[in-house]
Design a protein around this motif. Structure first.
Motif, mmCIF file in Angstrom:
data_model
loop_
_atom_site.group_PDB
_atom_site.id
_atom_site.type_symbol
_atom_site.label_atom_id
_atom_site.label_comp_id
_atom_site.label_asym_id
_atom_site.label_seq_id
_atom_site.Cartn_x
_atom_site.Cartn_y
_atom_site.Cartn_z
ATOM 1 N N PRO A 1 -4.422 19.681 -0.182
ATOM 2 C CA PRO A 1 -3.494 19.337 -1.268
ATOM 3 C C PRO A 1 -4.236 18.697 -2.439
ATOM 4 O O PRO A 1 -5.325 18.131 -2.284
ATOM 5 C CB PRO A 1 -2.535 18.333 -0.605
ATOM 6 N N GLU A 2 -3.634 18.779 -3.593
ATOM 7 C CA GLU A 2 -4.255 18.231 -4.800
ATOM 8 C C GLU A 2 -4.505 16.733 -4.658
ATOM 9 O O GLU A 2 -5.525 16.213 -5.132
ATOM 10 C CB GLU A 2 -3.331 18.499 -5.999
ATOM 11 N N GLU A 3 -3.577 16.018 -3.975
ATOM 12 C CA GLU A 3 -3.702 14.556 -3.860
ATOM 13 C C GLU A 3 -4.920 14.129 -3.047
ATOM 14 O O GLU A 3 -5.410 13.001 -3.188
ATOM 15 C CB GLU A 3 -2.446 13.960 -3.215
ATOM 16 N N PHE A 4 -5.401 15.025 -2.160
ATOM 17 C CA PHE A 4 -6.451 14.621 -1.225
ATOM 18 C C PHE A 4 -7.717 15.475 -1.343
ATOM 19 O O PHE A 4 -8.506 15.532 -0.394
ATOM 20 C CB PHE A 4 -5.920 14.703 0.207
ATOM 21 N N ASP B 1 -15.057 21.776 1.722
ATOM 22 C CA ASP B 1 -15.352 21.525 0.317
ATOM 23 C C ASP B 1 -14.121 20.866 -0.278
ATOM 24 O O ASP B 1 -13.252 20.396 0.459
ATOM 25 C CB ASP B 1 -15.744 22.814 -0.418
ATOM 26 N N SER B 2 -14.023 20.827 -1.582
ATOM 27 C CA SER B 2 -12.897 20.123 -2.203
ATOM 28 C C SER B 2 -11.565 20.829 -2.012
ATOM 29 O O SER B 2 -10.512 20.211 -2.182
ATOM 30 C CB SER B 2 -13.167 19.943 -3.700
ATOM 31 N N GLU B 3 -11.592 22.109 -1.629
ATOM 32 C CA GLU B 3 -10.356 22.878 -1.558
ATOM 33 C C GLU B 3 -10.001 23.376 -0.157
ATOM 34 O O GLU B 3 -8.829 23.534 0.151
ATOM 35 C CB GLU B 3 -10.419 24.077 -2.510
ATOM 36 N N PHE C 1 0.837 -1.190 0.000
ATOM 37 C CA PHE C 1 0.000 0.000 0.000
ATOM 38 C C PHE C 1 0.877 1.246 0.000
ATOM 39 O O PHE C 1 1.925 1.271 0.655
ATOM 40 C CB PHE C 1 -0.916 0.015 1.221
ATOM 41 N N ASP C 2 0.409 2.264 -0.725
ATOM 42 C CA ASP C 2 1.110 3.549 -0.757
ATOM 43 C C ASP C 2 0.568 4.455 0.341
ATOM 44 O O ASP C 2 -0.642 4.549 0.552
ATOM 45 C CB ASP C 2 0.918 4.237 -2.113
ATOM 46 N N VAL C 3 1.496 5.144 1.029
ATOM 47 C CA VAL C 3 1.143 6.126 2.053
ATOM 48 C C VAL C 3 1.840 7.431 1.692
ATOM 49 O O VAL C 3 3.065 7.456 1.535
ATOM 50 C CB VAL C 3 1.561 5.660 3.460
ATOM 51 N N ILE C 4 1.073 8.513 1.561
ATOM 52 C CA ILE C 4 1.629 9.816 1.169
ATOM 53 C C ILE C 4 1.705 10.715 2.396
ATOM 54 O O ILE C 4 0.718 10.909 3.113
ATOM 55 C CB ILE C 4 0.766 10.483 0.085
#
Length: 320
Positions: A135-138, A172-174, A19-22
């Motif tokens: 962040p863009e990733e999340f 929200d998303s940002e 699994f990847d963890v950022i």
């Protein structure tokens, strides 16, 4: 230690997931490891290819080693990795000795946000709003708000718990917005905005924004129309210190330059006045000399006048 780790890995039975963890530089990741064969054996977290390992045996107990902390429960065990650096990127394994293991690929990124905590000031009894940019990733992940208690981070509120006591949250998303009503002294401390990523065997929180909340009794100089404060434009404390020092040095240099300029100007004015007084005195002396010379008697002229007044004795004798 190395022999023990090799022995441990060979005794693992069952499937091993990857699994990847950022995570982000200077921040925290909180990883939950579990498995269908979860048992009572010792749990471990190791960096593969090295002897960097930490183990925990007893249930419901925290074990701390430098920047890594483990907690063993009866369902899963938790790994907290603090103050991440780029060198921490790599392959890890969390598991149970002789039973199972999950491979974790930790990816530490710089991130768009500065690595130092944002400084936020709250005022007793007032309302504080803290905003965290995602962040863009999340952007599509669920967000939450956590507080650092000693070496452990605990959840304060998330979107599901839209309001708990004096804390409320919206997102929200940002942007994630957390509102703290009736700020109290106990609210000060280090907080984090986090994104949640859930997998079947490995789930984790990535803490992407750090907020250092200070509480004071002094009223704010400026507030928003609703009386709230936002951390969206907060600046790193080190940057503030640098700006403050630069401004102080610039003001000091300007003051010294102005003092030198006015000192030289005053000295020049005094010298000019002195020269003017000297010239005036010299002119006065010259005028007095001229007057004196005009008033001084001419001896030769007096003798000439006297001689012209003598009687001419030869003239009467001639008549006689």
């Amino acid at each position: 230690m190395k022999t023990l780790l090799i022995f441990t890995f060979f005794l693992i039975s069952g499937p091993v997931g990857c699994f990847d963890v950022i995570g982000y530089m200077g921040r925290i990741v909180k990883i939950y490891c579990k498995h269908q064969q979860y048992g009572q054996n010792e749990k471990y977290f190791c960096k593969k290819g090295t002897d960097e390992c930490i183990n925990v045996q007893r249930e419901n107990t925290w074990v701390h080693k430098e920047r890594v902390s483990l907690y063993n429960s009866n369902q899963d065990f938790t790994v907290i990795y603090k103050n991440l650096s780029l060198q921490d990127s790599g392959s890890y394994q969390c598991g149970e000795t002789g039973r199972w293991g999950n491979d974790v690929e930790l990816k530490v990124k710089r991130g768009p946000i500065c690595s130092c905590p944002s400084a936020v000031t709250g005022f007793l009894g007032e309302t504080l709003t803290i905003n965290c940019s995602s962040p863009e990733e999340f952007k599509s992940n669920a967000k939450s708000f956590h507080k650092l208690n000693g070496q452990v981070v605990t959840k304060v509120i998330n979107r599901t718990w839209s309001q708990i006591n004096r804390f409320s949250m919206s997102e929200d998303s940002e942007v994630v917005s957390v509102k703290i009503r009736d700020v109290k002294e106990e609210d000060k401390g280090d907080y984090y905005c986090a994104a949640w990523n859930s997998e079947k065997l490995v789930s984790y929180f990535s803490y992407y924004t750090s907020i250092q909340l200070q509480v004071t009794v002094t009223s704010p100089a400026t507030t928003t129309p609703s009386g709230e404060y936002s951390s969206k434009h907060s600046v790193c404390p080190s940057f503030i210190v640098i700006i403050t020092v630069c401004v102080c040095v610039a003001l000091l240099l300007i003051s010294v330059s102005a003092l030198i300029f006015f000192t030289l100007r005053h000295k020049k004015t005094q010298d000019s006045a002195f020269m003017n007084r000297q010239c005036g005195a010299n002119h006065a002396n010259m005028d007095m000399d001229l007057v004196y010379q005009n008033l001084k008697p001419n001896k030769n002229q007096s003798v000439s006048i006297y001689e012209s007044l003598d009687p001419i004795t030869t003239e009467p004798e001639s008549e006689y």
